[in-house]
Design a protein around this motif. Sequence first.
Motif, mmCIF file in Angstrom:
data_model
loop_
_atom_site.group_PDB
_atom_site.id
_atom_site.type_symbol
_atom_site.label_atom_id
_atom_site.label_comp_id
_atom_site.label_asym_id
_atom_site.label_seq_id
_atom_site.Cartn_x
_atom_site.Cartn_y
_atom_site.Cartn_z
ATOM 1 N N UNK A 76 0.574 -1.042 0.131
ATOM 2 C CA UNK A 76 -0.224 0.246 -0.405
ATOM 3 C C UNK A 76 0.886 1.123 -0.368
ATOM 4 N N UNK A 77 1.506 1.025 -0.650
ATOM 5 C CA UNK A 77 2.717 2.620 -0.636
ATOM 6 C C UNK A 77 2.728 2.776 -2.236
ATOM 7 N N UNK A 78 1.498 2.590 -2.889
ATOM 8 C CA UNK A 78 1.689 3.253 -4.952
ATOM 9 C C UNK A 78 2.603 3.021 -5.228
ATOM 10 N N UNK A 79 3.363 1.681 -5.215
ATOM 11 C CA UNK A 79 3.681 1.037 -6.023
ATOM 12 C C UNK A 79 4.212 -0.271 -6.620
ATOM 13 N N UNK A 80 3.642 -0.934 -7.873
ATOM 14 C CA UNK A 80 4.045 -2.163 -8.190
ATOM 15 C C UNK A 80 4.990 -2.940 -6.802
ATOM 16 N N UNK A 81 4.367 -3.721 -6.246
ATOM 17 C CA UNK A 81 5.159 -4.877 -5.603
ATOM 18 C C UNK A 81 5.013 -6.397 -6.901
ATOM 19 N N UNK A 82 6.832 -7.763 -6.122
ATOM 20 C CA UNK A 82 6.881 -8.499 -7.456
ATOM 21 C C UNK A 82 6.317 -9.872 -6.545
ATOM 22 N N UNK A 83 5.362 -10.063 -6.370
ATOM 23 C CA UNK A 83 5.177 -11.956 -5.845
ATOM 24 C C UNK A 83 5.667 -13.301 -6.661
ATOM 25 N N UNK A 84 6.550 -14.056 -6.673
ATOM 26 C CA UNK A 84 7.026 -15.090 -7.996
ATOM 27 C C UNK A 84 6.804 -16.682 -7.190
ATOM 28 N N UNK A 85 6.185 -17.155 -7.935
ATOM 29 C CA UNK A 85 5.984 -18.558 -7.670
ATOM 30 C C UNK A 85 6.971 -19.608 -7.805
ATOM 31 N N UNK A 100 8.779 -13.022 -2.639
ATOM 32 C CA UNK A 100 7.929 -11.170 -2.597
ATOM 33 C C UNK A 100 9.115 -10.439 -2.462
ATOM 34 N N UNK A 101 8.958 -10.182 -3.846
ATOM 35 C CA UNK A 101 9.681 -8.282 -3.726
ATOM 36 C C UNK A 101 9.277 -7.031 -3.592
ATOM 37 N N UNK A 102 9.520 -6.201 -3.210
ATOM 38 C CA UNK A 102 8.712 -5.495 -2.478
ATOM 39 C C UNK A 102 9.734 -4.002 -3.260
ATOM 40 N N UNK A 103 8.600 -3.681 -3.938
ATOM 41 C CA UNK A 103 9.601 -1.799 -4.762
ATOM 42 C C UNK A 103 9.240 -0.906 -4.049
ATOM 43 N N UNK A 104 11.254 -0.874 -4.370
ATOM 44 C CA UNK A 104 11.356 0.805 -3.335
ATOM 45 C C UNK A 104 10.975 2.007 -3.258
ATOM 46 N N UNK A 105 10.299 2.233 -4.047
ATOM 47 C CA UNK A 105 10.091 3.586 -5.391
ATOM 48 C C UNK A 105 10.201 4.143 -6.445
ATOM 49 N N UNK A 106 11.119 2.874 -7.191
ATOM 50 C CA UNK A 106 11.412 3.762 -8.232
ATOM 51 C C UNK A 106 12.011 2.361 -9.425
ATOM 52 N N UNK A 136 -8.977 -3.382 2.255
ATOM 53 C CA UNK A 136 -8.043 -2.071 2.071
ATOM 54 C C UNK A 136 -6.868 -2.799 2.093
ATOM 55 N N UNK A 137 -6.206 -3.904 1.320
ATOM 56 C CA UNK A 137 -5.436 -4.917 1.797
ATOM 57 C C UNK A 137 -4.824 -5.867 0.060
ATOM 58 N N UNK A 138 -4.598 -6.082 -0.409
ATOM 59 C CA UNK A 138 -4.291 -6.866 -1.901
ATOM 60 C C UNK A 138 -4.055 -8.359 -1.143
ATOM 61 N N UNK A 139 -4.921 -9.171 -1.106
ATOM 62 C CA UNK A 139 -4.081 -10.232 -0.691
ATOM 63 C C UNK A 139 -4.013 -11.814 -1.663
ATOM 64 N N UNK A 140 -3.511 -12.977 -1.790
ATOM 65 C CA UNK A 140 -3.162 -13.885 -2.491
ATOM 66 C C UNK A 140 -3.470 -14.839 -2.510
ATOM 67 N N UNK A 141 -4.083 -15.284 -4.383
ATOM 68 C CA UNK A 141 -4.299 -17.034 -3.550
ATOM 69 C C UNK A 141 -3.444 -17.943 -4.493
ATOM 70 N N UNK A 142 -2.313 -19.007 -3.794
ATOM 71 C CA UNK A 142 -0.891 -19.736 -4.796
ATOM 72 C C UNK A 142 -2.357 -20.552 -5.002
ATOM 73 N N UNK A 143 -2.130 -20.654 -6.364
ATOM 74 C CA UNK A 143 -2.778 -21.905 -7.168
ATOM 75 C C UNK A 143 -1.281 -23.472 -6.875
ATOM 76 N N UNK A 144 -1.483 -24.615 -6.520
ATOM 77 C CA UNK A 144 -0.532 -25.663 -6.548
ATOM 78 C C UNK A 144 -0.537 -27.042 -6.758
ATOM 79 N N UNK A 145 -0.154 -27.943 -7.382
ATOM 80 C CA UNK A 145 0.552 -29.275 -7.239
ATOM 81 C C UNK A 145 -0.009 -29.369 -5.983
#
Length: 564
Positions: A76-85, A100-106, A136-145
């Motif tokens: 929730x800091x206004x930029x896009x973070x990356x989540x990799x399965x 999980x990789x958080x975007x530092x803003x740049x 107000x927070x984005x949640x994650x649903x991970x699909x697995x075998x």
Amino acid sequence: MRTGTNAIILCALLAEIGCADKDVSTNEDTRGSTPPWFEDQADLRGLNFRYDSGHSDRYLLPEIMGGGAALADLDNDGDLDAYLVQGGKVVSENRPGNQLFLNRGDGHFTAVADAGGAGDTGYGMGVATGDYDNDGDVDLYVTNLGPNALLRNRGNGEFEDVSAVAGVDDAGWGTAAAFLDLDVDGDLDLFLVNYVNWSLSIEQDCFSTATGWHLADYCWPTAYGAPARDRLFRNNGDGTFTDISDAAGLGVAFGNGLGVVGLDANSDGLTDVFVANDMMMNQLWLNRGGLRFEDDALLLGCAVDEHGVVKSGMGVAAVDQDNDGDTDLLVVNLATQTDSFFRNEGTHFEDATVSVGLATGTKRYTRFGLALADFDNDARLDLYEANGAIGFSRESITDDVYAQPDLLLRGLPGATFEEVELQGGTARALIYTGRGVATGDVDNDGGLDLIVVNRDGPTNLLMNQVPDRGNWVRFRVLNRDGRDAYAATVSTDIGSIRIHRDVQVTGSYLASNDPHVHFGLGNGSSARNVTVRWPSGVVETFGDFKGAGTVVLRRGGGTDADSE
């Protein structure tokens, strides 16, 4: 990547084109002087990730299918973070976790230890994003075998696994998933796509003759005769879900599902669900209200191609590509099969693959992840396809015999496509086994960027470098609860054309995209007469907005310009 006899035979077979262990991303493309559209800056920006299939000796089908990625603002800091399965060994209790990789803003990223509690260690496939509990927070649903994972965002990018409590820890082989408000009650339901009812006990030994040799290889899903059923979980509004798959009507059709996307196919104000199936008919679950669905894909013309042929549906996109006010569908398929572009004619879909220019060039490769987006901001949609074979590929020039180059096609006037001269849009060829693709503006510069996950290869972070990119404007569209209004449609006049785009995070393959609605303006300076059609059917008018900025549009008429 391979071991044993196969590797020795293949190295001998491919010696004349080079079977050394090399990174072909260093090979310069000298076919023309076209400037590159993208530059892979994953290392430079700290997105260091490699999806591990876990392959060693026997060819287990799940090893060739992963993995996925999400671009979302998870802290929730206004930029896009990356989540990799992440994958790992299919048969193991000690796998590496998701990252999980958080975007530092740049546009640069920092890896978070244990993914902030989201480091699920299942054999991972894909990920869906959405604020299922409206906090107000984005949640994650991970699909697995195996059991899937619902990871509740507690704020600031910290997560907790609530899968069992929420009732969505489905134990099948999950591939695609989507959070969608299917009953228009203000919270997000969950649609889960399953692939094959697979287990080690039914694994078979299959062989490929593509190289001229009889070599062990991965089986096709049809070898198992075990298509899986998809699931629909109704959001109960209290943090839990109820499996209503049977009551919703999903039990009448099973499939080898790989791609899913939500859309309003018949413009009745309800979100429908399209599922791309591998070597089986696609499904279009029309929403009849009351969380009841009917599969009308065959009746409406998007179950098979114009010749009645079933294809290997993988990635999918839903967007109004021809600007006529209804949503079209694109499904990407196996090598030798064309893409399937289904144009929405209002009452049915027409296979328009030939007329949009997708009948020849793309079928050289097996396509998985895709992005149908305006990368050069000229108000026309472009197409990126991530490619990678599922059987030994004649196209490979690396020691990874599944590796193939990605493709980039430019959108032209008349809603057609042509391949960009630099294959994949990069100055240096990136040839890997491409799978998930997630789209979003990572550095907030007005150019849409891409994350491409590669099986047993480095993840690419393709930063938009299009020279003389056009002007742009983007909108974040929020409902009364402050949640991204999935399935809302933003419409605006750009030049002489009225363009319609949905708040759409689903689609591609095993991936979730940025919910911002992005408009390229070309040489224009503003988006005029901006309206939002909310999922309830209510239409609000918001006026005109100047380019080169982000605007928040709120249900009830509120706007915040340049607020992010």
